[in-house]
Scaffold this motif. Structure first.
Motif, PDB file in Angstrom:
ATOM      1  N   ILE A  22      -2.808  -6.977 -38.851  1.00 13.50           N
ATOM      2  CA  ILE A  22      -3.965  -6.276 -38.304  1.00 13.50           C
ATOM      3  C   ILE A  22      -5.125  -6.558 -39.247  1.00 13.50           C
ATOM      4  N   GLU A  23      -6.238  -7.092 -38.710  1.00 10.80           N
ATOM      5  CA  GLU A  23      -7.382  -7.415 -39.566  1.00 10.80           C
ATOM      6  C   GLU A  23      -8.117  -6.145 -39.981  1.00 10.80           C
ATOM      7  N   PHE A  24      -8.327  -5.256 -39.030  1.00 11.51           N
ATOM      8  CA  PHE A  24      -8.910  -3.946 -39.328  1.00 11.51           C
ATOM      9  C   PHE A  24      -8.716  -3.038 -38.121  1.00 11.51           C
ATOM     10  N   SER A  25      -8.909  -1.737 -38.358  1.00 10.34           N
ATOM     11  CA  SER A  25      -8.687  -0.725 -37.324  1.00 10.34           C
ATOM     12  C   SER A  25      -9.845   0.255 -37.337  1.00 10.34           C
ATOM     13  N   PHE A  26     -10.232   0.739 -36.170  1.00 14.24           N
ATOM     14  CA  PHE A  26     -11.429   1.575 -36.117  1.00 14.24           C
ATOM     15  C   PHE A  26     -11.430   2.475 -34.888  1.00 14.24           C
ATOM     16  N   ASN A  27     -12.314   3.488 -34.947  1.00 15.22           N
ATOM     17  CA  ASN A  27     -12.642   4.312 -33.792  1.00 15.22           C
ATOM     18  C   ASN A  27     -14.067   3.964 -33.384  1.00 15.22           C
ATOM     19  N   CYS A  28     -14.266   3.657 -32.098  1.00 13.87           N
ATOM     20  CA  CYS A  28     -15.605   3.310 -31.609  1.00 13.87           C
ATOM     21  C   CYS A  28     -16.083   4.380 -30.632  1.00 13.87           C
ATOM     22  N   HIS A  29     -17.275   4.922 -30.924  1.00 15.25           N
ATOM     23  CA  HIS A  29     -17.824   6.012 -30.108  1.00 15.25           C
ATOM     24  C   HIS A  29     -18.904   5.532 -29.150  1.00 15.25           C
ATOM     25  N   CYS A  30     -19.032   4.220 -28.919  1.00 15.94           N
ATOM     26  CA  CYS A  30     -20.117   3.737 -28.064  1.00 15.94           C
ATOM     27  C   CYS A  30     -19.912   4.184 -26.614  1.00 15.94           C
ATOM     28  N   GLN A  34     -16.620   4.984 -24.223  1.00 20.60           N
ATOM     29  CA  GLN A  34     -16.448   6.295 -23.586  1.00 20.60           C
ATOM     30  C   GLN A  34     -16.195   6.131 -22.095  1.00 20.60           C
ATOM     31  N   ARG A  35     -16.964   5.249 -21.454  1.00 20.59           N
ATOM     32  CA  ARG A  35     -16.792   5.051 -20.010  1.00 20.59           C
ATOM     33  C   ARG A  35     -15.453   4.383 -19.686  1.00 20.59           C
ATOM     34  N   SER A  36     -15.100   3.367 -20.471  1.00 20.41           N
ATOM     35  CA  SER A  36     -13.897   2.611 -20.097  1.00 20.41           C
ATOM     36  C   SER A  36     -12.612   3.369 -20.421  1.00 20.41           C
ATOM     37  N   THR A  37     -12.665   4.276 -21.417  1.00 22.29           N
ATOM     38  CA  THR A  37     -11.449   5.029 -21.726  1.00 22.29           C
ATOM     39  C   THR A  37     -11.439   6.396 -21.055  1.00 22.29           C
ATOM     40  N   GLY A  38     -12.624   6.881 -20.649  1.00 26.50           N
ATOM     41  CA  GLY A  38     -12.713   8.224 -20.093  1.00 26.50           C
ATOM     42  C   GLY A  38     -12.597   9.296 -21.164  1.00 26.50           C
ATOM     43  N   ALA A  39     -12.649   8.889 -22.421  1.00 30.40           N
ATOM     44  CA  ALA A  39     -12.512   9.826 -23.546  1.00 30.40           C
ATOM     45  C   ALA A  39     -13.751   9.698 -24.437  1.00 30.40           C
ATOM     46  N   GLY A  40     -13.767  10.408 -25.545  1.00 28.54           N
ATOM     47  CA  GLY A  40     -14.933  10.414 -26.412  1.00 28.54           C
ATOM     48  C   GLY A  40     -15.082   9.171 -27.270  1.00 28.54           C
ATOM     49  N   HIS A  41     -14.016   8.454 -27.467  1.00 29.90           N
ATOM     50  CA  HIS A  41     -14.076   7.221 -28.255  1.00 29.90           C
ATOM     51  C   HIS A  41     -12.855   6.355 -27.929  1.00 29.90           C
ATOM     52  N   SER A  42     -12.926   5.102 -28.337  1.00 28.72           N
ATOM     53  CA  SER A  42     -11.738   4.251 -28.270  1.00 28.72           C
ATOM     54  C   SER A  42     -11.200   4.092 -29.681  1.00 28.72           C
ATOM     55  N   SER A  43      -9.909   3.898 -29.795  1.00 32.76           N
ATOM     56  CA  SER A  43      -9.276   3.564 -31.064  1.00 32.76           C
ATOM     57  C   SER A  43      -8.647   2.201 -30.864  1.00 32.76           C
ATOM     58  N   ALA A  44      -8.989   1.249 -31.745  1.00 34.14           N
ATOM     59  CA  ALA A  44      -8.504  -0.111 -31.533  1.00 34.14           C
ATOM     60  C   ALA A  44      -8.267  -0.806 -32.867  1.00 34.14           C
ATOM     61  N   PHE A  45      -7.484  -1.876 -32.806  1.00 34.28           N
ATOM     62  CA  PHE A  45      -7.265  -2.699 -33.993  1.00 34.28           C
ATOM     63  C   PHE A  45      -7.524  -4.151 -33.621  1.00 34.28           C
ATOM     64  N   ALA A  46      -7.925  -4.930 -34.625  1.00 40.09           N
ATOM     65  CA  ALA A  46      -8.283  -6.326 -34.405  1.00 40.09           C
ATOM     66  C   ALA A  46      -7.160  -7.234 -34.893  1.00 40.09           C
ATOM     67  N   VAL A  47      -6.822  -8.215 -34.071  1.00 40.39           N
ATOM     68  CA  VAL A  47      -5.864  -9.245 -34.469  1.00 40.39           C
ATOM     69  C   VAL A  47      -6.405 -10.610 -34.044  1.00 40.39           C
ATOM     70  N   ASP A  48      -5.854 -11.661 -34.622  1.00 38.46           N
ATOM     71  CA  ASP A  48      -6.236 -13.026 -34.272  1.00 38.46           C
ATOM     72  C   ASP A  48      -5.722 -13.327 -32.857  1.00 38.46           C
ATOM     73  N   THR A  49      -6.601 -13.862 -32.000  1.00 42.17           N
ATOM     74  CA  THR A  49      -6.203 -14.142 -30.600  1.00 42.17           C
ATOM     75  C   THR A  49      -4.985 -15.063 -30.534  1.00 42.17           C
ATOM     76  N   ALA A  50      -4.852 -15.972 -31.511  1.00 48.07           N
ATOM     77  CA  ALA A  50      -3.736 -16.921 -31.489  1.00 48.07           C
ATOM     78  C   ALA A  50      -2.400 -16.250 -31.780  1.00 48.07           C
ATOM     79  N   GLU A  51      -2.435 -15.038 -32.288  1.00 46.92           N
ATOM     80  CA  GLU A  51      -1.187 -14.372 -32.683  1.00 46.92           C
ATOM     81  C   GLU A  51      -0.699 -13.334 -31.680  1.00 46.92           C
ATOM     82  N   VAL A  52      -1.414 -13.210 -30.566  1.00 46.66           N
ATOM     83  CA  VAL A  52      -1.009 -12.237 -29.539  1.00 46.66           C
ATOM     84  C   VAL A  52      -0.499 -12.975 -28.306  1.00 46.66           C
TER      85      VAL A  52
END
Ligand SMILES: [Zn+2]
Ligand SMILES: [Zn+2]
Length: 133
Positions: A22-30, A34-52
């Protein structure tokens, strides 16, 4: 973290596994998160596209992030669960929504982003740094 990460959508039609770090992990409040999750924020982690590796079809739609970058949000076309997000600014990186993990306890956010868009009913975590932009 070098442990294999596995997860999928709510209905099970879309599954993934990631072998890399995992390169990094974060909560995004944009507003987009909010619209795409229907919640107050998204929680996500970043990985290299080649490794998924995905099993099932990730359908994507394009939209603008709060800072104007084109982003592509991926979801399961059967159940609609939001699963991924990519931005043209970082073509080798894919963000995966944390709660789609089979073991969501593997996720620990290390910073918050777009906290100025946070809703009073879902305030940013107090102990986290604001991301550099
Ligand atoms: Zn699904
Ligand atoms: Zn966001």
């Amino acid at each position: 973290m070098t442990k294999q990460l596995t997860g999928g959508c709510a209905c099970g039609a879309l599954r993934y596994k990631a072998d890399g770090e995992i390169e990094f992990s974060f909560n995004c409040h944009c507003r987009k998160c909010q619209r795409s999750t229907g919640a107050g924020h998204s929680s996500a982690f970043a990985v290299d596209t080649a490794e998924v590796e995905f099993h099932g079809e990730v359908r994507e739609y394009k939209c603008q992030s709060d800072n104007g970058a084109s982003t592509y949000s991926g979801f399961c076309h059967t159940c609609g669960s939001p699963l991924t997000s990519r931005t043209e600014r970082f073509p080798n990186r894919i963000y995966i929504h944390a709660a789609t993990l089979d073991d969501p306890s593997l996720f620990t956010p290390s910073f918050t982003i777009f906290e100025e868009a946070a809703q009073p009913w879902d305030p940013p975590m107090k102990n986290l740094q604001t991301a550099p932009r």
